[in-house]
Design a protein around this motif. Structure first.
Motif, PDB file in Angstrom:
ATOM      1  N   LYS A   1     -44.162   0.329   3.180  1.00  0.00           N
ATOM      2  CA  LYS A   1     -43.705  -0.446   2.027  1.00  0.00           C
ATOM      3  C   LYS A   1     -44.801  -0.550   0.980  1.00  0.00           C
TER       4      LYS A   1
ATOM      5  N   VAL B   1     -44.954   2.924  -0.772  1.00  0.00           N
ATOM      6  CA  VAL B   1     -43.857   3.326  -1.668  1.00  0.00           C
ATOM      7  C   VAL B   1     -43.788   2.424  -2.898  1.00  0.00           C
TER       8      VAL B   1
ATOM      9  N   ASN C   1     -40.874  11.183  -6.478  1.00  0.00           N
ATOM     10  CA  ASN C   1     -41.184   9.941  -5.764  1.00  0.00           C
ATOM     11  C   ASN C   1     -39.968   9.407  -5.023  1.00  0.00           C
TER      12      ASN C   1
ATOM     13  N   LEU D   1     -38.926   9.017  -1.070  1.00  0.00           N
ATOM     14  CA  LEU D   1     -38.490   7.765  -0.477  1.00  0.00           C
ATOM     15  C   LEU D   1     -37.166   7.952   0.259  1.00  0.00           C
TER      16      LEU D   1
ATOM     17  N   SER E   1     -36.377   7.208   4.160  1.00  0.00           N
ATOM     18  CA  SER E   1     -35.342   6.252   4.549  1.00  0.00           C
ATOM     19  C   SER E   1     -34.495   6.753   5.708  1.00  0.00           C
TER      20      SER E   1
ATOM     21  N   SER F   1     -44.189   4.108  -6.492  1.00  0.00           N
ATOM     22  CA  SER F   1     -43.107   3.981  -7.476  1.00  0.00           C
ATOM     23  C   SER F   1     -43.629   3.456  -8.801  1.00  0.00           C
TER      24      SER F   1
END
Length: 433
Positions: free
Chosen positions: A323, A326, A281, A285, A289, A330
């Motif tokens: 957003k 994620v 995960n 991410l 990024s 998470s």
């Protein structure tokens, strides 16, 4: 609502001598302030070390988003890989070898208000370290839990009654929030509205006292500053009209976000699967990024960009979708953290998107005006605390008094819609995630 209690006797507060209860209130504020300050400084240290910006100057002029954007793509992916390992190994070990965690809400509602000291302390440190390494979840749960667990022990040592201990634990949680964000009134309202669900005198006084003490103690290390810089803007009939129209939309999306987050937490693994899931995960991410550094951290950076009118509609839409994804991913992988700032980020991004459409029809307004109202309304609906959300939004930004009007209208529409949808779904209306 809180459990019914008998009226306090003259000269006493719910059964204990006032000097004893007052001493615990003061100590709770001190513990919350020191804990919130220490955890915030630890967060800054991890951020600066992980992404290599202004090391040794944890209160410099470079924001976390600027530091992340200035880091190389390789460093971002490496930092998130470390985050995945820390999260997976840490929370697996915590669940495997420590006593079961007790949430603040559980501690407040249960007959036994104690929280396991070692497990809770480790849990708070894991949250702070992973957010510092780039986790998209919020940092505000950690200082709340840290303060609550030690306040419960203080109440026990002082021999307070069960009801007094319940109030002190809740007040400590609000004071921890107040300390880390410098929001004394918002922290007190969080205690009263989201945890205790009462405005009794015996709860209001300790809530205000602990939050005020904690905020001032935290100034020693964090300074008397507020979280976001909001430009001087004037309201208009158009903005008020948008707040009325957008409130239900914000509430409906907040309701969906709350359900998705709760389902992800419920489905998160409790065994060794935590380790590979968290690693995958957070590595994913880290790759995201590279084009979108705004995704890392709790979301403070994107909110500030929206308040500075530096987010276009397209980027705001992309950040909203990513957003949301994620954060839920998470939680599903087994990471822990708060949803306060992530929720505000989603609200600000969604409001910025709708601002583009609104400005195409009506006299154009600064996107920042939409963003702050959207952030506050989304927070009110997603965390089921309308009054606290209004005050927190003000304390976060210190906006002009006139902005209370469109914010109140948006909060009413958002919160009312969320409650209505919860009722239609046959669900209770929880508060204070």
């Amino acid at each position: 609502m809180g459990k019914p209690t008998s009226p306090p006797r003259a000269g006493q507060a719910s059964g204990s001598p006032l000097h004893r209860l007052g001493g615990v209130v003061v100590l709770t504020g001190l513990v919350a302030g020191v804990g919130g300050m220490g955890l915030a400084l630890l967060l800054h240290a991890v951020q600066h070390l992980a992404f290599g910006y202004e090391i040794g100057h944890w209160h410099g002029t470079v924001s976390f988003l600027q530091g992340v954007a200035g880091a190389s793509p390789e460093r971002r992916v490496l930092a998130l890989g470390v985050c995945g390992l820390v999260a997976g190994l840490g929370w697996w070990g915590l669940r495997r070898y420590c006593r079961p965690l007790v949430s603040i809400a559980q501690a407040v509602a249960a007959d036994d208000h104690r929280m396991p000291v070692f497990a809770t302390t480790a849990h708070t440190l894991l949250q702070i370290v992973t957010v510092g390494l780039g986790s998209p979840l919020g940092r505000e749960v950690a200082p709340r839990e840290f303060a609550a667990v030690y306040a419960g022990r203080l109440a026990g040592l002082a021999g307070l009654t069960g009801e007094e201990t319940r109030v002190i634990v809740a007040c400590a949680a609000g004071a921890g929030l107040a300390a880390v964000y410098n929001v004394p009134v918002g922290g007190a309202l969080f205690t009263l509205e989201a945890l205790l669900c009462t405005y009794r005198f015996s709860a209001v006084i300790p809530a205000l006292a602990t939050a005020g003490i904690a905020s001032m103690v935290a100034w020693l290390g964090l300074g008397d500053v507020w979280q976001y810089q909001f430009p001087p803007l004037a309201i208009s009939a158009s903005l008020v009209g948008w707040s009325v129209a957008a409130g239900p939309l914000l509430g409906a999306v907040a309701f969906g976000f709350s359900r998705a987050a709760a389902a992800a937490r419920e489905s998160a693994p409790r065994d060794r699967r935590l380790i590979p899931l968290c690693l995958v995960n957070f590595l994913g991410l880290g790759l995201l990024s590279i084009p979108f550094p705004e995704l890392l951290g709790n979301g403070r950076g994107p909110i500030q960009l929206s308040l500075e009118n530096e987010l276009g509609t397209g980027l705001a839409a992309a950040l909203f979708a990513l957003k949301l994804g994620v954060v839920v991913a998470s939680l599903r992988a087994g990471a822990a953290g708060g949803l306060l700032t992530p929720g505000m980020t989603l609200g600000a991004m969604l409001a910025t998107v709708t601002a583009g459409a609104w400005n195409a029809v009506f006299p154009p307004l600064a996107p920042a005006a939409f963003a702050i109202i959207g952030a506050g309304a989304f927070l009110a609906a997603s965390m089921r605390m309308p009054l606290a959300a209004i005050v927190l939004t003000f304390e976060f930004t210190r906006f002009d008094h006139d902005f209370f009007y469109p914010l109140v209208f948006a909060v009413v529409g958002a919160y009312g819609t969320c409650v209505w949808l919860s009722g239609r779904a046959g669900q209770p209306v929880p508060a204070g995630h």
